[in-house]
Design a protein around this motif. Structure first.
Motif, short mmCIF file in Angstrom:
data_model
loop_
_atom_site.label_atom_id
_atom_site.label_comp_id
_atom_site.label_asym_id
_atom_site.label_seq_id
_atom_site.Cartn_x
_atom_site.Cartn_y
_atom_site.Cartn_z
N UNK B 97 0.83 -1.20 0.00
CA UNK B 97 0.00 0.00 0.00
C UNK B 97 0.86 1.25 0.00
N UNK B 98 1.90 1.23 0.82
CA UNK B 98 2.81 2.38 0.86
C UNK B 98 3.47 2.54 -0.50
N UNK B 99 3.81 1.40 -1.09
CA UNK B 99 4.45 1.41 -2.41
C UNK B 99 3.55 2.08 -3.46
N UNK B 100 2.27 1.73 -3.46
CA UNK B 100 1.40 2.32 -4.49
C UNK B 100 0.85 3.68 -4.08
N UNK B 101 0.46 3.84 -2.79
CA UNK B 101 -0.19 5.10 -2.45
C UNK B 101 0.48 5.90 -1.35
N UNK B 102 1.68 5.53 -0.93
CA UNK B 102 2.43 6.34 0.03
C UNK B 102 1.75 6.46 1.38
N UNK B 326 10.83 0.11 -7.77
CA UNK B 326 10.04 0.76 -8.81
C UNK B 326 10.94 1.12 -9.99
N UNK B 327 10.53 0.71 -11.18
CA UNK B 327 11.30 1.04 -12.37
C UNK B 327 12.52 0.16 -12.59
N UNK B 328 12.77 -0.79 -11.68
CA UNK B 328 13.90 -1.69 -11.84
C UNK B 328 13.47 -2.87 -12.71
N UNK B 329 14.01 -3.00 -13.92
CA UNK B 329 13.51 -4.00 -14.87
C UNK B 329 13.62 -5.44 -14.37
N UNK B 330 14.47 -5.69 -13.37
CA UNK B 330 14.61 -7.05 -12.85
C UNK B 330 13.32 -7.58 -12.25
N UNK B 331 12.44 -6.70 -11.82
CA UNK B 331 11.28 -7.13 -11.06
C UNK B 331 9.96 -6.98 -11.82
N UNK B 337 4.14 -5.44 -15.49
CA UNK B 337 3.51 -5.98 -14.28
C UNK B 337 4.57 -6.53 -13.34
N UNK B 338 4.39 -6.28 -12.06
CA UNK B 338 5.38 -6.78 -11.11
C UNK B 338 5.30 -8.30 -10.99
N UNK B 339 6.44 -8.96 -10.95
CA UNK B 339 6.44 -10.42 -10.78
C UNK B 339 5.77 -10.79 -9.47
N UNK B 340 4.91 -11.80 -9.54
CA UNK B 340 4.25 -12.27 -8.33
C UNK B 340 3.07 -11.40 -7.92
N UNK B 341 2.78 -10.36 -8.69
CA UNK B 341 1.60 -9.55 -8.39
C UNK B 341 1.91 -8.35 -7.53
N UNK B 342 0.88 -7.59 -7.25
CA UNK B 342 1.06 -6.28 -6.64
C UNK B 342 1.39 -6.30 -5.16
N UNK B 345 6.13 -5.97 -3.35
CA UNK B 345 7.26 -5.02 -3.29
C UNK B 345 8.27 -5.32 -2.19
N UNK B 346 7.80 -5.70 -1.00
CA UNK B 346 8.74 -5.93 0.10
C UNK B 346 9.68 -7.09 -0.22
N UNK B 347 9.14 -8.13 -0.87
CA UNK B 347 9.95 -9.29 -1.20
C UNK B 347 11.01 -8.93 -2.23
N UNK B 348 10.61 -8.16 -3.25
CA UNK B 348 11.59 -7.74 -4.26
C UNK B 348 12.63 -6.81 -3.65
N UNK B 349 12.19 -5.98 -2.73
CA UNK B 349 13.14 -5.07 -2.08
C UNK B 349 14.19 -5.88 -1.31
N UNK B 350 13.74 -6.95 -0.64
CA UNK B 350 14.67 -7.80 0.09
C UNK B 350 15.74 -8.32 -0.86
N UNK B 351 15.32 -8.70 -2.07
CA UNK B 351 16.29 -9.20 -3.04
C UNK B 351 17.21 -8.09 -3.54
N UNK B 352 16.63 -6.93 -3.80
CA UNK B 352 17.43 -5.82 -4.32
C UNK B 352 18.51 -5.40 -3.32
N UNK B 353 18.21 -5.52 -2.03
CA UNK B 353 19.14 -5.04 -1.01
C UNK B 353 20.04 -6.14 -0.45
N UNK B 354 19.53 -7.36 -0.39
CA UNK B 354 20.28 -8.41 0.29
C UNK B 354 20.59 -9.63 -0.55
N UNK B 355 20.25 -9.61 -1.82
CA UNK B 355 20.58 -10.73 -2.70
C UNK B 355 19.72 -11.96 -2.47
#
Lengths: 102, 551
Positions: B97-102, B326-331, B337-342, B345-355
């Motif tokens: 929710x924060x990701x889409x509507x802050x 957001x805007x990172x083509x890996x996800x 459309x975001x992989x795994x649905x809307x 974001x938190x899961x993709x962020x975990x990957x972006x930051x911690x591999x």
């Protein structure tokens, strides 16, 4: 519980004190929490522009953010007050009432 | 224990099979080599099953099954309660929710949290003193058993099912993202795991898994939030600016957005979130897993602290997801459309930051979260059926074993329904779905519970009719709302324009209880009113409470 026990407990001054003190504290804390929360919700519903004010100079952080975090902290604090009161004062009174009833 | 071992083996095989299956495009895109994350994930899932197995060997009586034998400390129970709260809905849903509507995401967080103190002040103490561990046990203290239990079973099951949908959708999306299978298969696997988990472990298992998971999720979320800030030199301002630069809404993400645009929906949401907490069956049960009232209070205090901290983190994590995902083509796929649905974001962020390794960790923790929350919920739903409908209405002479058996069958049926509904609701935001479960709770169990504790004139008829009116109006208005009528059922236009109807349905329930109690002149009504006094004294002092709950 039979009627005589009920009447005895009801007449116990400690019981009356316990009920009075606890409900006063519980209701006033609840009222404070509700007031704070619904003031916030009313701002969201009717005056969203107030939440969009930027209080920190150039920062893009709006008033809504510290307010929101503040409400969370406030809720935690109120809980702490109640627990402290209940675990000291109220438990003592309850123990006294119990002793008298048994 | 034989069926349990068979189940564990099957589940383990299933998980390994899934993990070994050819990684599809999704996993490749997300994880590159998803081996590390898969192994991490499996280790964790097997670990939680170990806990279940351990707990099942200690679950001997119905009291163990429902209240973990009352042997959990206040601090542990605080963690377990916060574990119930830090569900998939909070972690995945609120960050999404924060990701889409802050800022709107924060409104949800606050609502979920502020219910706590109020429940504690006006209810938890009294319930605890009564020594009853389900909603229906509490209300049947005064009221006529059969009608009130039938009502509470229906209300309980409706709440549990809605809440379950949210968790199933979250779990399904998570497994889908991690292993790249279809959503339907993912939900099916989750459902099977959950059924087994609850059937064998009971409350002791869910309590322990909640505790472990709460600690891991708090650390994981702290890490993600910390890393997000780290890349901006630990400047909150920097991170927020970074998020605002990426987001389509720009700096408006820090303003009240479209999510709660009309006042009615905003106020409704506020009411639902605050009072719904008090009516959730799986939360009520948690007051009875500790040995004393003192511990029960402490546990609420700790829980509020943990949950509050966690919600502050989710806001930062959501902002981090905007800045890094957001805007990172890996996800995202080719269509954007975001992989795994809307909800991811938190899961993709975990990957972006911690591999990969951290992705595996966070997914596993999120999955265990869902598993444990769902287990607690299913347990509450199953006990509504086995305890309220079966043992108190259908077969009054039921033995403890028979009741447990019915409870297990009920678990399986609930699990199957949850799987089907999870598939139907797959595109919805899960925090929103949880909001709906809260709406039903706030319109049914909450009014009955609070009135029965505080109003001596209330009668069985008032409770059943008022509560049912709340239940029916809430369900009907939710079904006719834009999110279900249009988005799930595919109709053109919503019949009820509000996304959340609590403002109306809560009032309907309270009015119904009041009017029908006042009009009630039956013999039973006199009895209901007479019994108030004994309940009142006991709820104030705890005198007369049975030993099982005392211990």
């Amino acid at each position: 519980m039979d009627q005589s026990t009920i009447d005895r407990i009801k007449a116990d001054p400690n019981f009356q004190r316990l009920v009075k003190k606890r409900s006063r504290l519980a209701w006033s804390l609840s009222a404070i929490m509700l007031l704070v929360y619904y003031s916030f919700i009313m701002l969201v519903a009717f005056l969203p522009d107030v939440l969009a004010i930027r209080p920190f100079g150039d920062s893009i952080i709006t008033l809504g953010v510290p307010m929101g975090v503040g409400i969370i902290l406030f809720a935690f604090m109120l809980t702490g007050i109640y627990v402290y009161k209940a675990n000291t004062e109220f438990d003592k009174l309850t123990a006294a009432v119990r002793e008298n009833a048994e | 224990m034989k069926p349990l071992l068979t189940f564990l083996l099957l589940a383990a095989l299933l998980t390994v099979g899934v993990a070994l299956a050819e990684p599809s495009d999704i996993t490749e895109a997300v994880g590159g080599s998803s081996w590390t994350s898969s192994i991490m994930f499996i280790v964790f899932v097997v670990g939680t099953m170990g806990v279940t197995y351990w707990a099942s060997r200690r679950t001997k009586t119905a009291s163990d099954f429902y209240t973990a034998g009352g042997g959990i400390t206040g601090f542990q129970n605080g963690l377990a309660i916060s574990g119930d709260y830090m569900s998939a809905a909070s972690f995945l849903g609120i960050t999404a929710l924060v990701y889409t509507s802050g800022f709107d995401g924060l409104i949800y967080s606050i609502g979920f949290l502020v219910g706590w103190p109020v429940i504690m002040f006006i209810m938890s103490e009294r319930l605890r003193n009564l020594g009853k561990f389900t909603f229906s046990d509490v209300v049947s203290f005064r009221f006529q058993q059969i009608p009130i239990r039938v009502f509470s079973a229906f209300a309980g099951i409706t709440i549990v099912l809605l809440y379950l949908i949210a968790q199933m959708v979250g779990a399904g999306a998570l497994i889908q993202t991690l292993f790249g299978m279809s959503f339907e298969v993912a939900v099916l696997i989750v459902g099977i795991l959950i059924i087994g988990y609850v059937t064998f472990g009971g409350m002791l298992a869910t309590t322990w898994v909640q505790i472990i998971k709460a600690v891991l999720l708090l650390s994981g979320a702290t890490f993600i939030a910390g890393m997000s800030l780290y890349f901006y030199g630990f400047s909150l301002e920097g991170l927020f600016q970074g998020a605002a630069d990426r987001h389509a809404l720009g700096e408006d993400i820090f303003k009240v957005g479209g999510l709660v645009s009309d006042p009615i929906s905003a106020i409704s949401l506020g009411i639902a979130l605050m009072f719904g907490t008090a009516g959730l069956p799986h939360i009520l049960m948690r007051f009875f897993t500790v040995p004393s009232a003192k511990e029960a209070r402490k546990s609420v205090f700790y829980a509020t602290g943990f949950i509050g901290y966690f919600y502050v983190l989710t806001f930062i994590i959501g902002m981090g997801a905007i800045a890094f995902v957001m805007g990172n083509p890996n996800y995202f796929d080719e269509t954007g459309r975001m992989f795994g649905g809307d909800n991811m974001p938190a899961v993709h962020l975990a990957h972006a930051l911690g591999g990969d390794l951290f992705l595996g960790f966070i997914s596993a923790v999120a999955f265990a979260t869902i598993l444990a929350v769902v287990a607690g919920l299913t347990l509450a739903g199953a006990s509504a059926i086995s305890n309220d409908l079966y043992a108190n209405v259908i077969n009054k002479k039921a033995t403890s074993q028979q009741e447990m058996r019915v409870s297990r069958v009920a678990t399986i049926i609930l699990g199957i329904i949850a799987i089907l509904l999870g598939i139907a609701f797959q595109s919805q935001n899960i925090a929103f779905l949880v909001g709906l479960a809260f709406t039903i709770a706030a319109s049914t169990t909450f009014p009955v519970l609070i009135m029965s504790m505080y109003w001596h004139d209330m009668t069985t008829r008032g409770a059943v009719i008022g509560g049912s009116l709340g239940l029916i109006s809430a369900v009907v208005m939710v079904v006719l709302s834009p999110n279900v009528w249009v988005q799930v059922l595919g109709n053109e236009e919503a019949i009820v324009p509000y996304s959340n109807p609590a403002l109306f349905t809560v009032v309907i329930a309270f009015l119904g209880i009041w009017v029908f109690s006042k009009l009630d002149r039956s013999k039973r009504a006199a009895e209901d009113r007479r019994r108030f006094e004994a309940q009142y004294i006991r709820s104030q002092t705890g005198i007369g409470i049975n030993k099982a709950a005392e211990h």
